[in-house]
Design a protein around this motif. Structure first.
Motif, PDB file in Angstrom:
ATOM      1  N   VAL A 214      37.208  42.825  30.226  1.00 14.89           N
ATOM      2  CA  VAL A 214      36.565  42.542  31.517  1.00 14.89           C
ATOM      3  C   VAL A 214      35.041  42.573  31.441  1.00 14.89           C
ATOM      4  O   VAL A 214      34.376  42.122  32.377  1.00 14.89           O
TER       5      VAL A 214
ATOM      6  N   ARG B 283      32.833  40.818  29.936  1.00 17.04           N
ATOM      7  CA  ARG B 283      32.070  39.566  29.978  1.00 17.04           C
ATOM      8  C   ARG B 283      31.785  39.100  31.395  1.00 17.04           C
ATOM      9  O   ARG B 283      30.889  38.289  31.627  1.00 17.04           O
ATOM     10  N   ALA B 284      32.549  39.606  32.370  1.00 13.59           N
ATOM     11  CA  ALA B 284      32.302  39.224  33.768  1.00 13.59           C
ATOM     12  C   ALA B 284      31.058  39.902  34.322  1.00 13.59           C
ATOM     13  O   ALA B 284      30.535  39.485  35.356  1.00 13.59           O
TER      14      ALA B 284
ATOM     15  N   ARG C 280      25.787  36.369  33.272  1.00 11.80           N
ATOM     16  CA  ARG C 280      26.686  36.091  34.397  1.00 11.80           C
ATOM     17  C   ARG C 280      26.079  36.616  35.702  1.00 11.80           C
ATOM     18  O   ARG C 280      26.170  35.970  36.750  1.00 11.80           O
TER      19      ARG C 280
ATOM     20  N   LEU D 110      33.806  37.656  43.487  1.00 16.34           N
ATOM     21  CA  LEU D 110      34.019  37.828  42.050  1.00 16.34           C
ATOM     22  C   LEU D 110      35.508  37.888  41.721  1.00 16.34           C
ATOM     23  O   LEU D 110      35.972  37.291  40.746  1.00 16.34           O
TER      24      LEU D 110
ATOM     25  N   ASP E 152      38.551  29.918  39.427  1.00 16.52           N
ATOM     26  CA  ASP E 152      37.400  30.339  38.626  1.00 16.52           C
ATOM     27  C   ASP E 152      36.888  31.677  39.151  1.00 16.52           C
ATOM     28  O   ASP E 152      35.872  31.762  39.832  1.00 16.52           O
ATOM     29  N   ASP E 153      37.641  32.736  38.845  1.00 14.27           N
ATOM     30  CA  ASP E 153      37.248  34.067  39.297  1.00 14.27           C
ATOM     31  C   ASP E 153      37.710  35.098  38.278  1.00 14.27           C
ATOM     32  O   ASP E 153      38.494  34.807  37.375  1.00 14.27           O
ATOM     33  N   LEU E 154      37.194  36.321  38.433  1.00 14.62           N
ATOM     34  CA  LEU E 154      37.471  37.387  37.464  1.00 14.62           C
ATOM     35  C   LEU E 154      38.945  37.747  37.418  1.00 14.62           C
ATOM     36  O   LEU E 154      39.504  37.976  36.343  1.00 14.62           O
TER      37      LEU E 154
ATOM     38  N   ASP F 285      40.876  35.354  35.377  1.00 13.80           N
ATOM     39  CA  ASP F 285      40.570  35.564  33.956  1.00 13.80           C
ATOM     40  C   ASP F 285      41.348  36.757  33.399  1.00 13.80           C
ATOM     41  O   ASP F 285      41.865  36.711  32.271  1.00 13.80           O
TER      42      ASP F 285
END
Length: 396
Positions: A93, A95-96, A101, A144, A197-199, A202
């Motif tokens: 996690v 990289r978020a 970013r 996010l 396209d959100d955490l 991912d």
């Protein structure tokens, strides 16, 4: 020693006396269980990075203070883990929350701040926590995670029930935890079917593509941690920062005169009035010596971030706000492998919130005889309300 009442009334005064008397003290936790309180900067900083001080409750001896108790599904989070599990999940996690970013989020954060200030109007009074400091980070965190707009009021109510419980509703916290667990499972199922396209999407992708590298429990507990930590810490950073500046008009004038000082000012504001009085409790995996005091394995260690950040051996005239000070090395957001995952985002939100607020309202002031109310907590340092009066500038 039981310091509960004194710490609630005057945390910095109590910590100053304790730090002067001894680096380590035997105290009683909020649940009546014993703990060791560490107060000096060098000892606290070393303790935050000491691999022998475990966050895993499995290393606690019976009868030790263990802090907040959560259902097992939510307990499987980074604040209760050591390597290698901690390393595995944080890597997935992390990289978020990188600096690049965060930079991408600055424009949307400023747009949100401006919308909230528009809603406050050009002249009048408001509770700055309710109108600005709280809705800004909850909006950012929900964006996010990919939480739909219609559910964000629910999220804010749930978090509020946990961090500032209403004595008149003793079951509200437990009900909030149950509601959050149910909704997180529902949201994860939705994102699995319709990723975005959100955490959260991912993290689900990491869970599914890597043969369950994140368990379902870890996934749910991560969402819980990101929501609570990302919201609570930033609300407190913003609210505490504004309150502190309004208490120090010379520093407020200096910041208005040179807004380029805002990043450095946020570091100093975090040092002197940070969001956490204590780091998460730790349990030695072997006997350790801290500040010349032997702490047996399995007993609870509480590292006082606020005491460390006002240690005169580390910071000159530590009780004075000085936005020109080099506050590098403060421990408000932790240190070591458990350093706050969202620190760069919290800093960005606070910098933007201050810049937008000071730009919009050059005449901002405290409102009333008792404009602020502090949360009664031994762990968190934050305002439940902050009444201000304001009048917009000519370019608003």
């Amino acid at each position: 020693m039981d310091l509960t009442d004194d710490l609630l009334c005057d945390p910095y005064g109590v910590y100053d006396r304790l730090r002067t008397a001894s680096p380590v003290h035997r105290i009683m936790g909020t649940d009546g269980q014993p703990a060791w309180l560490v107060t000096r900067y060098e000892d606290v900083r070393a303790g935050l990075a000491d691999p022998r001080l475990s966050l895993d409750k499995g290393n606690a001896s019976p009868g030790q203070y263990q802090g907040l108790q959560l259902p097992p599904t939510l307990d499987a989070n980074l604040l209760n883990m050591d390597p290698p599990d901690h390393t595995r999940i944080r890597r997935l996690v992390g990289r978020a929350f990188t600096a690049p970013r965060t930079e991408q989020l600055r424009a949307p954060i400023r747009a949100t701040a401006d919308r909230l200030l528009d809603a406050m109007g050009s002249e009048g009074s408001a509770d700055l926590i309710a109108a600005y400091a709280a809705p800004l980070p909850i909006t950012v965190i929900c964006e996010l995670l990919g939480v739909p707009g219609r559910r964000r009021k629910d999220f804010r109510a749930w978090v509020q029930a946990l961090i500032a419980p209403d004595p008149a509703r003793p079951r509200a916290g437990k009900e909030a935890v149950g509601a959050m667990m149910h909704y997180f499972a529902e949201l994860i199922a939705h994102k699995r079917q319709e990723p975005a396209d959100d955490l959260l999407s991912d993290m689900i992708s990491a869970h599914d593509a890597q043969n369950g590298q994140l368990s379902q429990e870890e996934l749910i507990s991560l969402v819980f941690l990101i929501l609570n930590a990302g919201f609570e810490n930033t609300v407190q950073l913003i609210g505490n920062a504004v309150w502190t500046l309004l208490q120090n008009p010379d520093q407020l004038v200096a910041l208005r005169t040179d807004p380029s000082m805002i990043p450095a000012a946020v570091e100093e504001l975090a040092r002197i009035e940070g969001p956490a009085l204590l780091a998460i409790r730790r349990f030695p995996t072997e006997d350790v010596t801290i500040g010349g005091v032997k702490v047996p394995a399995g007993e609870t260690v509480l590292l006082s971030l606020s005491a460390a950040n006002r240690d005169p051996e580390r910071f000159s005239v530590p009780d004075r706000l000085d936005i020109s000070r080099d506050a590098t090395g403060h421990l408000a957001l932790g240190h070591g492998i458990h350093y706050c995952l969202g620190a760069s985002l919290a800093r960005a939100e606070t910098e933007i919130a201050l810049a937008a607020l000071l730009d919009r309202y050059p005449h901002l002031a405290l409102d009333g005889d008792k404009p602020s109310m502090w949360r009664r907590s031994l762990r968190a340092r934050g305002l439940t309300s902050l009444r201000v009066r304001f009048r917009a500038g000519p370019n608003a």
